[in-house]
Design an enzyme around this catalytic site. Sequence first.
Site, short mmCIF file in Angstrom:
data_model
loop_
_atom_site.label_atom_id
_atom_site.label_comp_id
_atom_site.label_asym_id
_atom_site.label_seq_id
_atom_site.Cartn_x
_atom_site.Cartn_y
_atom_site.Cartn_z
N LYS A 181 0.79 -1.22 0.00
CA LYS A 181 0.00 0.00 0.00
C LYS A 181 0.83 1.28 0.00
O LYS A 181 0.30 2.36 -0.25
CB LYS A 181 -0.97 -0.01 1.18
CG LYS A 181 -2.14 -0.96 0.97
CD LYS A 181 -3.09 -0.46 -0.09
CE LYS A 181 -4.20 -1.46 -0.35
NZ LYS A 181 -5.19 -0.99 -1.30
N SER A 233 -2.84 -13.02 3.20
CA SER A 233 -3.23 -12.89 1.79
C SER A 233 -2.09 -13.36 0.88
O SER A 233 -2.34 -13.82 -0.24
CB SER A 233 -3.66 -11.46 1.46
OG SER A 233 -2.60 -10.56 1.65
C1 LIG Z 1 -2.71 -7.74 3.34
C2 LIG Z 1 -3.44 -7.28 2.12
N1 LIG Z 1 -3.63 -8.15 1.13
C3 LIG Z 1 -4.29 -7.80 0.01
C4 LIG Z 1 -4.82 -6.54 -0.14
C5 LIG Z 1 -5.62 -6.23 -1.39
O1 LIG Z 1 -5.06 -5.26 -2.21
P1 LIG Z 1 -5.99 -4.28 -3.06
O2 LIG Z 1 -6.62 -3.31 -2.10
O3 LIG Z 1 -5.07 -3.61 -4.00
O4 LIG Z 1 -7.04 -5.10 -3.75
C6 LIG Z 1 -4.65 -5.60 0.88
C7 LIG Z 1 -5.20 -4.26 0.77
O5 LIG Z 1 -5.23 -3.49 1.70
C8 LIG Z 1 -3.94 -5.98 2.04
O6 LIG Z 1 -3.75 -5.11 3.06
#
Ligand SMILES: Cc1ncc(COP(=O)(O)O)c(C=O)c1O
Length: 317
Positions: free
Chosen positions: A45, A278
């Site tokens: 981010k 994630s």
């Molecule tokens: C740990 C984590 N994984 C995946 C994502 C997903 O990314 P995006 O918001 O670009 O879809 C985020 C988004 O905040 C995240 O914090």
Amino acid sequence: MKSVLNNILGAVGETPLVHLKKISEREKINVYAKIEYFNPGLSIKDRVAIKFIEEAEKNGKLRPGATVIERTSGNMGTGLAIVCAVKGYKFIAVMSEGNSVERRRMLSALGAEVVLVPQAPSGKPGFVSGEDLELVETQTKELASKLNAYRPDQFNNPDGAKAHEETTGQEIWSQMDGKIDAFVTYVGSGGTFVGTSRALKNHNKNVKCFVVEPESAPYLAGKKILSTRHRIQGGGYAFKPPFWDNSLVDGYLTVSDEEAMNSARNLAAKEGIFAGYSSGANVAACLKTAEVLEKDSCVVTILPDSGLKYLSTDLFI
Ligand SMILES: Cc1ncc(COP(=O)(O)O)c(C=O)c1O
């Protein structure tokens, strides 16, 4: 090696892309991971935070000394806190009490004011649902208008996808030397999927792009939502952003909490890569593309953040 940087913002991006050789060993495909915890805020981010603040400065939405406010599950907030600290803006992060404690401590350390919103009555710490997020949304809206603060609004702001189109996607293309067959990533705001897929398809329209969702909430795939209470923090909110682009999607994959956790543990133990839920979900999803891709295909995914952000959970015990 970069020379001396003016400030820490110069260290955002240009993250490593690693061939996960041990995980790919007995698989039909090769998995490559872009490790986003190399960014200063330990997540992907930071890229988006710089883009949001710099665009707002350019178009006059943000003036010196202003306050920035954002609803966040932690990583967006950490990125914004870093950018605001460097540029001298006050930053308020509004987050659910269900998010891990490391996230809020890091935000406070970076000078942010953290507003914690209690979870919905059936809420459980570690499981942030769509319902919990609605409560956070209401509070963010109220505070933004009361304080006349600038709200980047990651879930509605197309600049998030642009940040990935201009940086993440270009980096992957050049690091892979154009030899990429598929891209796989989990969806929160959707910025990573939309921007990176767009950049890769602009280079080669045959790159196949796969959306990853929790097994219990395959919303974008148009299937039945059983629950948005899952362990894969940062996404899987059963939400479609206004800048979503269906034409970029070649397929949908789902991952269970257990698969995501086992995969994150495997990444750490086998590859020495200490990443979050994630990230585990993304690697587990990559392995599932073996069913639809040709042998020896090169599949790239993202590891959005660090395992350090989850030490208070049972991911690594
Ligand atoms: C740990 C984590 N994984 C995946 C994502 C997903 O990314 P995006 O918001 O670009 O879809 C985020 C988004 O905040 C995240 O914090």
